[in-house]
Design a protein around this motif. Sequence first.
Motif, PDB file in Angstrom:
ATOM      1  N   GLN A 179       0.848  -1.188   0.000  1.00 18.71           N
ATOM      2  CA  GLN A 179       0.000   0.000   0.000  1.00 18.71           C
ATOM      3  C   GLN A 179       0.883   1.236   0.000  1.00 18.71           C
ATOM      4  N   CYS A 180       0.462   2.202  -0.767  1.00 13.17           N
ATOM      5  CA  CYS A 180       1.218   3.435  -0.960  1.00 13.17           C
ATOM      6  C   CYS A 180       0.858   4.446   0.128  1.00 13.17           C
ATOM      7  N   ASP A 181       1.817   5.258   0.525  1.00 12.00           N
ATOM      8  CA  ASP A 181       1.548   6.413   1.396  1.00 12.00           C
ATOM      9  C   ASP A 181       0.845   7.455   0.531  1.00 12.00           C
ATOM     10  N   LEU A 182      -0.477   7.398   0.543  1.00  8.74           N
ATOM     11  CA  LEU A 182      -1.301   8.145  -0.423  1.00  8.74           C
ATOM     12  C   LEU A 182      -2.049   9.285   0.249  1.00  8.74           C
ATOM     13  N   GLU A 183      -2.008  10.438  -0.395  1.00  8.80           N
ATOM     14  CA  GLU A 183      -2.802  11.598   0.023  1.00  8.80           C
ATOM     15  C   GLU A 183      -3.565  12.102  -1.196  1.00  8.80           C
ATOM     16  N   VAL A 184      -4.882  12.190  -1.093  1.00 10.89           N
ATOM     17  CA  VAL A 184      -5.700  12.715  -2.182  1.00 10.89           C
ATOM     18  C   VAL A 184      -6.205  14.104  -1.793  1.00 10.89           C
ATOM     19  N   ILE A 185      -5.869  15.092  -2.604  1.00  6.30           N
ATOM     20  CA  ILE A 185      -6.396  16.438  -2.416  1.00  6.30           C
ATOM     21  C   ILE A 185      -7.694  16.515  -3.209  1.00  6.30           C
ATOM     22  N   THR A 186      -8.789  16.742  -2.527  1.00  8.26           N
ATOM     23  CA  THR A 186     -10.105  16.690  -3.169  1.00  8.26           C
ATOM     24  C   THR A 186     -10.461  18.000  -3.852  1.00  8.26           C
ATOM     25  N   MET A 187     -11.510  17.941  -4.659  1.00  8.28           N
ATOM     26  CA  MET A 187     -12.071  19.126  -5.316  1.00  8.28           C
ATOM     27  C   MET A 187     -13.133  19.766  -4.430  1.00  8.28           C
ATOM     28  N   GLU A 188     -13.506  20.973  -4.772  1.00  5.58           N
ATOM     29  CA  GLU A 188     -14.622  21.639  -4.114  1.00  5.58           C
ATOM     30  C   GLU A 188     -15.767  21.802  -5.100  1.00  5.58           C
ATOM     31  N   ASN A 189     -16.989  21.623  -4.603  1.00  3.78           N
ATOM     32  CA  ASN A 189     -18.205  21.803  -5.400  1.00  3.78           C
ATOM     33  C   ASN A 189     -18.224  20.903  -6.632  1.00  3.78           C
ATOM     34  N   TYR A 190     -17.901  19.637  -6.429  1.00  2.00           N
ATOM     35  CA  TYR A 190     -17.927  18.668  -7.527  1.00  2.00           C
ATOM     36  C   TYR A 190     -19.017  17.641  -7.290  1.00  2.00           C
ATOM     37  N   SER A 191     -19.766  17.333  -8.327  1.00  2.00           N
ATOM     38  CA  SER A 191     -20.751  16.261  -8.293  1.00  2.00           C
ATOM     39  C   SER A 191     -20.583  15.410  -9.542  1.00  2.00           C
TER      40      SER A 191
END
Length: 408
Positions: free
Chosen positions: A225-237
């Motif tokens: 497993q990777c040391d993973l960080e996901v930066i999310t979007m704002e106001n996405y559907s």
Amino acid sequence: MIFRKLKNTVYFILLVCISCTAQENRKITTENTKVAANRTKAYLPLLQGKTIGVVGNQTSVIFQSEKDYTHLVDSLLKRNISIKKVFAPEHGFRGTADAGERVEDGIDSRTGLPIISLYGDQKKPDPRHLQDLDVILFDIQDVGARFYTYISTLHYMMEACAEQGIQLIVLDRPNPNGHYIDGPVLEKNYKSFVGMHPVPVVHGLTIGEYAQLINGEKWLINGLQCDLEVITMENYSASRAYDLPIKPSPNLPNAKSINLYPSLCFFEGTNVSAGRGTDLQFQVFGSPVLDSTYFNFEFTPVSNPGAKYPKHENELCFGKNLQNEKELDQLNLDWLLQAYHHTQDQALFFNSFFNKLAGNSSLKEQIQQGKTAKDIRESWQADLENYKTRIKPYLLYERKPYNSKKSH
């Protein structure tokens, strides 16, 4: 009689209005959805004081507006972020290489940074390419189809980072085909660079969600497993459409081609052209050996910068123009079946690539056996329902229930 005609006319107008409203409700742009790259305050602190490698291409940008943007690498360098090298997927760092064309290592002319190709002999970075890096920043626009190779590049980079103990940060972007899930789930015997994971043809995930799926399901080598960080979007559907301001690859020039791509890419495994070498890439299909009395649209593929050696180059092809088709919310099998049943020699229709694209041998067999689109679709449903349950822990955004059973 007059009243009935008037009533029918009014009913038709109402249907058109409802359809138009539905289309408008699925329209979002960069102005009201903030992609992760634009959320600099969320990830700049994770980069400062570290040496960075960037996996990106021409879509890796920070937007000022829909038509005004700066490449992520250029922007980070101006902010004194220490980028040491960039890694290039299929089509290259600046997105100009043809599909399947070998991408070479080199130097980026704009920044002087070394470019390491992840689409040549080596699709997984060598440990020596990562040894001087602290963080890998991954930012590439995907289109939500299993055989679109950016998610395969993501897999191999995650795997390399896991092996070397390097953190990988994914800057998330919308999935323009995120409003549905459909197609056969890949069988492990058909794993390839155009299909690495047991997911449907249209997987319904953003690339950040997909990274979480890879990690959570332990699909990396030896269950790493990777040391993973996901930066999310704002106001996405995922339930609303996102028209990509920058074409994700040379042969997906507009929203129509992106929407049709998951359905038309099956033709890459046949003797039928999907429009490479024309101005209507993945918006038409045709072949010199299709029945010209059944298919009345004509086109002639020619060599161009996005398709140097297109299928049926300089040959007149007979087929269909799909520019005016309504937006798809499921895979369309009708066009594939029509082409197969109206070709001169069905024995020559498929090539060896088809089963890799399908992720199984059964789709080809079902077509050859004369199965209907409805019959074929029904054979997918149990796997699709299992997949939808499987991905729930990895979803980052709200969405309406997926619809993969509706037929056209």
